[in-house]
Write a protein that holds these residues in place. Structure first.
Motif, short mmCIF file in Angstrom:
data_model
loop_
_atom_site.label_atom_id
_atom_site.label_comp_id
_atom_site.label_asym_id
_atom_site.label_seq_id
_atom_site.Cartn_x
_atom_site.Cartn_y
_atom_site.Cartn_z
N GLU A 1 0.87 -1.17 0.00
CA GLU A 1 0.00 0.00 0.00
C GLU A 1 0.91 1.22 0.00
OE1 GLU A 1 -3.33 0.08 2.73
OE2 GLU A 1 -2.97 -2.05 3.18
N PRO A 2 1.14 1.86 -1.14
CA PRO A 2 2.09 2.97 -1.20
C PRO A 2 1.75 4.13 -0.26
CG PRO A 2 1.52 2.22 -3.41
CD PRO A 2 0.57 1.54 -2.47
N THR A 3 0.50 4.22 0.13
CA THR A 3 0.11 5.29 1.05
C THR A 3 0.31 4.90 2.51
OG1 THR A 3 -2.19 4.53 1.06
CG2 THR A 3 -1.59 6.22 -0.57
N ARG A 4 0.61 3.62 2.76
CA ARG A 4 0.77 3.15 4.15
C ARG A 4 1.93 2.16 4.24
NH1 ARG A 4 -1.55 5.73 8.29
NH2 ARG A 4 -1.63 3.77 9.44
N PRO A 5 3.16 2.56 3.94
CA PRO A 5 4.29 1.63 4.09
C PRO A 5 4.50 1.28 5.55
CG PRO A 5 5.09 3.86 3.74
CD PRO A 5 3.60 3.91 3.54
N ARG A 6 4.99 0.07 5.79
CA ARG A 6 5.22 -0.33 7.18
C ARG A 6 6.49 -1.18 7.28
NH1 ARG A 6 3.16 -5.51 8.42
NH2 ARG A 6 2.19 -6.52 6.62
N ILE A 7 7.26 -0.94 8.32
CA ILE A 7 8.49 -1.70 8.57
C ILE A 7 8.10 -3.05 9.15
CG2 ILE A 7 10.65 -1.78 9.87
CD1 ILE A 7 10.57 1.30 9.93
N VAL A 8 8.60 -4.12 8.52
CA VAL A 8 8.26 -5.46 9.01
C VAL A 8 9.47 -6.16 9.64
CG1 VAL A 8 6.38 -5.75 7.37
CG2 VAL A 8 8.67 -6.51 6.74
N GLU A 9 10.67 -5.68 9.35
CA GLU A 9 11.87 -6.30 9.92
C GLU A 9 13.03 -5.33 9.76
OE1 GLU A 9 13.43 -8.30 12.16
OE2 GLU A 9 12.05 -9.82 11.40
N THR A 10 14.04 -5.48 10.61
CA THR A 10 15.28 -4.70 10.49
C THR A 10 16.46 -5.66 10.62
OG1 THR A 10 14.30 -2.68 11.40
CG2 THR A 10 16.70 -2.86 11.48
N ILE A 11 17.38 -5.57 9.69
CA ILE A 11 18.59 -6.39 9.72
C ILE A 11 19.70 -5.60 10.39
CG2 ILE A 11 20.25 -7.69 8.34
CD1 ILE A 11 18.20 -7.65 6.05
N LYS A 12 20.21 -6.12 11.49
CA LYS A 12 21.32 -5.48 12.20
C LYS A 12 22.38 -6.52 12.55
CE LYS A 12 18.97 -1.58 14.47
NZ LYS A 12 18.80 -0.83 15.75
N LEU A 13 23.58 -6.01 12.84
CA LEU A 13 24.64 -6.82 13.43
C LEU A 13 24.64 -6.58 14.93
CD1 LEU A 13 27.50 -6.06 10.86
CD2 LEU A 13 25.81 -7.91 10.79
N GLU A 14 25.31 -7.45 15.66
CA GLU A 14 25.34 -7.28 17.12
C GLU A 14 25.90 -5.93 17.53
OE1 GLU A 14 26.04 -12.07 17.98
OE2 GLU A 14 27.64 -10.63 18.40
N ILE A 15 26.90 -5.42 16.82
CA ILE A 15 27.52 -4.15 17.19
C ILE A 15 26.56 -2.98 17.02
CG2 ILE A 15 28.50 -3.66 14.91
CD1 ILE A 15 30.13 -3.09 18.40
N ASN A 16 25.45 -3.19 16.28
CA ASN A 16 24.46 -2.13 16.07
C ASN A 16 23.41 -2.05 17.17
OD1 ASN A 16 24.58 -3.21 12.70
ND2 ASN A 16 25.48 -1.30 13.43
N LEU A 17 23.35 -3.04 18.05
CA LEU A 17 22.28 -3.07 19.05
C LEU A 17 22.48 -2.00 20.10
CD1 LEU A 17 21.90 -6.93 19.51
CD2 LEU A 17 20.74 -5.40 17.90
N PRO A 18 21.38 -1.49 20.70
CA PRO A 18 21.49 -0.41 21.68
C PRO A 18 22.43 -0.72 22.83
CG PRO A 18 19.21 -0.71 21.03
CD PRO A 18 19.97 -1.83 20.40
N GLU A 19 22.39 -1.96 23.33
CA GLU A 19 23.22 -2.31 24.48
C GLU A 19 24.70 -2.41 24.13
OE1 GLU A 19 21.53 -6.38 23.05
OE2 GLU A 19 20.93 -4.26 23.10
#
Length: 523
Positions: free
Chosen positions: A339-357
């Motif tokens: 739905e181009p008028t309602r995009p939604r994030i379904v997943e994010t690819i990160k590495l461990e070094i990118n995590l908040p902690e």
């Protein structure tokens, strides 16, 4: 940095460095949730899960710390000078004087982007054309020296396979204007200039700003964007000898890269402050008189910023985009755009070094490595319909390869982080890393540090290392990998700032190319 700095001193430098990083980013946190029309939507959640680690085969040289990290101890001991690999073999390389920011490939050739003014210092001025017919022995065959190629191509150097065209714009300092050159790649090792007039002749500049660029799928339009201001221009290349602007607009204050629907009617535009804007550009694609471009939606996020580019793909016929974030540990967003008028994030690819902690650990290891730390830049999917693998340049984490057959269960299958070229700054005139290393701290990690502090997940003692006092004159203790790793069967062809062009091979027992493999970066 020397061992004479005390623990207290190091903590002081970390605090000062962190403060310097945090101050400029107050406006990011102050973004409004929506505009009066209700079109702008902000996602405030921070993804806190990393992709499953790759299982390394015998013969690998795996990382020694967190996934994606190059620990301070490895940087200081020289271990990072050996590089790291997991299920990837280096076949060959062309180092030159560095790899610029963004380079591209076509057929059996590579085109090494330029970084101004370093690209003018030495005998290899301009865009280097490298013949990779033998991946174990890449050879330079030509140099492109038109004004746009000498002025620094930044992230504008792009290829359209359908029309066999190469385009680059001149970007001497973050944003450029006026210069654009078009080349025929029928003989990829010897590109032929097609527009000696408008865009190439200094007396005939085009009315564009430049930083990033990309093609419509049919190759008839080259889109150029500037980051300051965020002016977006559509350049008609129906006749490559006579490029001219057919539409221009200012979708936002600072815009970045693109992706397009297969018919060229939808543009997936990266918001440099962190987000995705979907525009209906069908009127430009059709060449309607006085074309109007409509904004369909605008999705923003606080998990990452400097959103770089978008790769449209489909799963089971349903459209998604892979959206990369150049800063702020935002990783790669997988966004449902059915739905181009309602995009939604379904997943994010990160590495461990990118995590908040782990932002404190990242601060400790990346100190002295200059502006960038461990963030994505450009990715390439191995095909647009039901992709099986995604390869990404991940700045100081090198080249990362993921199994993306199931977008809800992405896992890493391979990586290659090239040997650091520590202490060789003065040899690498065309490396933005070498030239930027007058600055020590990883400034662009700022928003991620802010978020970790606010969530109580930033431990100042963990953010301290022997490198923490390097506020200026950083080293090259990692490479910066920016260019898309483009698929060639089991091979990946890419370019990193310090090591230059690299021909890599992914182990066959972790990746089998689909029969219809066709590397795609979205534009």
């Amino acid at each position: 940095m020397t061992s004479s700095i005390t623990s207290w001193g190091r903590r002081f430098f970390v605090t000062v460095g962190a403060a310097a990083i945090l101050l400029p980013f107050g406006i990011v946190a102050a973004q409004t949730d929506s505009d009066p029309s209700g079109q702008v939507r902000e996602v405030g959640a921070i993804a806190a899960t990393a992709a499953a680690r790759a299982v390394c085969n015998p013969g690998s040289a795996p990382e020694t710390g967190l996934q994606g990290d190059v620990p301070a101890a490895d940087r200081d001991s020289g271990r990072s000078g050996q590089g790291y690999s997991c299920n990837v073999t280096r076949l060959g390389a062309y180092g030159g004087r560095g790899g610029g920011i963004n380079s591209v490939t076509f057929d059996h050739c590579a085109y090494i982007g330029t970084f101004f003014p370093g690209d003018l210092l030495g005998s290899e001025e301009g865009v280097q054309v490298v013949d990779v017919a033998d991946p174990t022995n890449p050879v330079r065959t030509a140099t492109l020296t038109e004004p746009a190629m000498l002025a620094g191509t930044w992230e504008s150097l792009k290829v359209n396979e359908t029309r066999k065209l190469l385009v680059g714009t001149g970007v001497p300092a973050l944003t450029g204007a006026g210069l654009l050159s078009v080349y025929d790649l029928t003989d990829c090792a010897h590109p032929r200039l097609l527009n000696p007039g408008p865009g190439t002749d200094l007396a005939m500049p085009l009315p564009i700003t430049a930083h990033e660029g990309g093609f419509s799928p049919d190759g008839n339009t080259y889109w150029s964007s500037g980051v300051a201001p965020g002016l977006v221009s559509a350049v008609d290349l129906t006749d490559p000898a006579a490029p001219h602007v057919v539409w221009q607009g200012l979708p936002g204050l600072s815009m970045h890269g693109f992706g397009f629907s297969p018919d060229g009617n939808l543009m997936y535009l990266a918001n440099n402050m962190g987000g995705l804007m979907i525009l209906d550009v069908g009127a430009v694609q059709r060449r309607d008189p006085g074309p109007q471009v409509r904004e369909l939606s605008h999705l923003t996020w606080t998990d990452g910023w400097a959103s770089q580019h978008n790769i449209p793909v489909t799963y089971g016929g349903r459209p998604y985009v892979f959206a990369t974030n150049e800063a702020g540990s935002g990783g790669v967003k997988i966004i449902d755009v059915a739905e181009p008028t309602r995009p939604r994030i379904v997943e994010t690819i990160k590495l461990e070094i990118n995590l908040p902690e782990n932002q404190d650990t990242a601060m400790a290891s990346a100190a002295g490595g200059s502006l960038f730390a461990y963030d994505t830049h450009y990715c390439a999917a191995d095909r647009a319909a039901d992709p099986t693998a995604l390869a990404c340049s991940w700045t100081s984490s090198g080249i990362r390869v993921f199994d993306v057959r199931d977008p809800s269960a992405v896992r890493e299958i391979a990586y290659y982080n090239p040997p650091a070229r520590t202490g060789r700054n003065t040899e690498l005139w065309n490396s933005p890393h070498a030239l930027a290393s007058i600055i020590g701290p990883p400034v662009l990690a700022g928003p991620a540090v802010v978020q970790a502090v606010l969530q109580g997940q930033f431990d100042l003692t963990q953010a301290t290392s022997e490198r923490s006092g390097m506020l200026a004159f950083g080293d090259l203790s990692t490479d910066w990998c920016f260019s898309p790793p483009e698929w060639r069967g089991n091979q990946l062809w890419t370019t990193c700032a310090d090591n230059g062009f690299l021909a890599l091979e992914v182990d066959r027992n972790v990746y089998t190319p689909p029969a219809d493999q066709r590397s795609t970066t979205g534009s």
